[in-house]
Design an enzyme around this catalytic site. Sequence first.
Site, PDB file in Angstrom:
ATOM      1  CD  GLU A  71      12.358 -31.274  42.355  1.00  0.00           C
ATOM      2  OE1 GLU A  71      12.163 -31.635  41.175  1.00  0.00           O
ATOM      3  OE2 GLU A  71      11.927 -30.189  42.819  1.00  0.00           O
ATOM      4  CB  SER A 338      19.047  23.537  53.595  1.00  0.00           C
ATOM      5  OG  SER A 338      18.391  23.999  54.737  1.00  0.00           O
TER       6      SER A 338
END
Length: 641
Positions: A71, A338
């Site tokens: 960085e 179902s």
Amino acid sequence: MFRKYLLISILLTTLLFCGCGVDIHQVNVPEASVVYDINGRPIKGLAEENRISIGFEEIPDSFKAAIIAVEDKNFYEHHGVDISGILRAFVLNIKAGKITAGGSTITQQTAKTLFLSNERTWPRKIKELFYALELERSYSKDEILTMYCNTIYFGHGAYGLEVAARTFFNKNAQDLTAEESALLAGLPNAPSLYDPYINPEKAKARQGLVLQRMVEEGYISENDREAIISRELKYQQADYVLGEAPYFIAMVRDYLSKKYGERMVYQGGMKIYTTLDLDMQKAANRAYKEGMKEREADVQAALVALDATNGHIRALIGGRDFASSNYNRVFSERQPGSTFKPFLYSLAIEWGLTEAYMMKCEKVEFKLPTGDTYEPNDYGDEKYHWKEFTIKEALMISDNVIAVRVNDMLGAQHVADHAEKFGFKGIQPILSLPLGSKEVTPLDMAAAYNVFANQGIYSEPIYVLKVVDQDGKVLEESRTTQRQVISPENAYIVSDMLKGVMGPGGTGANLQKTVGRTAAGKTGTTDDFNDAWFVGFTPQLCCAVWVGYDQGRNVNLVGSVAAGPIWANFIRDASVSLPDLDFEKPANVNLINVCLDTGLISSESCPRRSRMAFIEGTEPKEICYYHTFNLDWLLKDAATP
Ligand SMILES: [Zn+2]
Ligand SMILES: [Zn+2]
């Protein structure tokens, strides 16, 4: 050349000008956003996002070296700003006409995180430089590096190195290995792009670049680099304090991050007002824990509850344990078994059939267009009942043969179209449709059943009601979207049939005692016992529960046993403050006692009776002759006005 001097003088003048009157101690510290429930109570999770500061000594040297190498290689030499870098960026930006290039030192990035918003404007960029110089004047390099490591964003909600170490490697920062440090040091540059969970190859490549820089800057040797890069990285998330509704919070966070960006969500001080009800969520958590305590560790379950009147999500559980699996199964497509039958019977009612309509469960062969034959049969030991049932009882006992016969009678295409009114998509018009051939999500299922609970009105499920920014500005506000999809009479009659499921003889009969109030619902179990469901509702609340394995293994449990108790315990506890209401009966619906064996008006001699709902004029006209040939009774009845 003249141009360059001009730029430098503009820059320095502005820098001085902006610097006047700015006090470094008046810092605009990033503020976490807070998520509120429907009653304005903060929901734990986002606000308590782990934000753990560590000291300089706890930051491993491997990370310090890696982050500086990648960085800001001159960090320990410069005075907070990299003048040549700034000039380069400045010229590039002037050429581009806007701020694009960064040229940020670690000090500048720290200044930006601590003191400034994320917008890219000239005054902000210049303020950043000023704050950076101020930071350098007030703090030592080690202190600035520590602040930096404690505030930078690594992705996945992880701000600061300690949280990042826990998020990606399930360990404390000071225990990070050289390869892990190099991996983490690569993330802040573009956290989403290098996200190790989503793009492990990109993350690995970025680690390689960090290590290369470390070699160039003399932190490690080429041999070290080769050794470090060859070591395998194992990503693992630590157990956090996740709060009451981790899946809900994650859903809110993902939605807002997409819209406003992660930084705004985590540090923008937003107020997010949601539909969740913390009391109901707690009830869901208790019911879930109780219902799952006997289940194997990798059996999963999902629960979602909607306010019947407006589709607000009141409670949501997306899985067994958020820390080990954050996949929200409320959005997982599963075969509904179902639980799909009510949509079929809703069309049957719409087409003029009544609850008392009789049909026989027997061996039937259907010729399919493919030339094959299809023979529906019931679950369990007996394939057929070999007798007639009213369709109410057929639904109560979840008869498969009758459901397929009714589907055939109405036409599968019509049934599919009807089901889509309840919010489903892509329903195939096939004979086994009412047995749950199309995979649906628990959320879709809850929203669809909500139509029955709310007098035929479909409400689009919602969970974020209002978002307000740090300054009190309303960023968005949602309202319920509703449409009438079936008549109130139809909704009432299907609800009445589903109430029967909870009554004697119904597949959900064991749950009624637990619920202890008027409720309606349906069990679902797929052919292969991979999915167990219970979906049901009261007039105020609708809830879908699914239980199964992620990979579709056999759970060997039926819906009423696996999912039903979670549902029933939840409805009971979530409804404590709600009155026990019955479904609102439309004026043109009449309730008649019907003999379950004949579908006719029952007499006291009929052994199996049920109260059924009929649209005026569709009631059975005759009294059950089969059980009633007692002349006295007939005469007595006739004498009554
Ligand atoms: Zn049957
Ligand atoms: Zn009878």
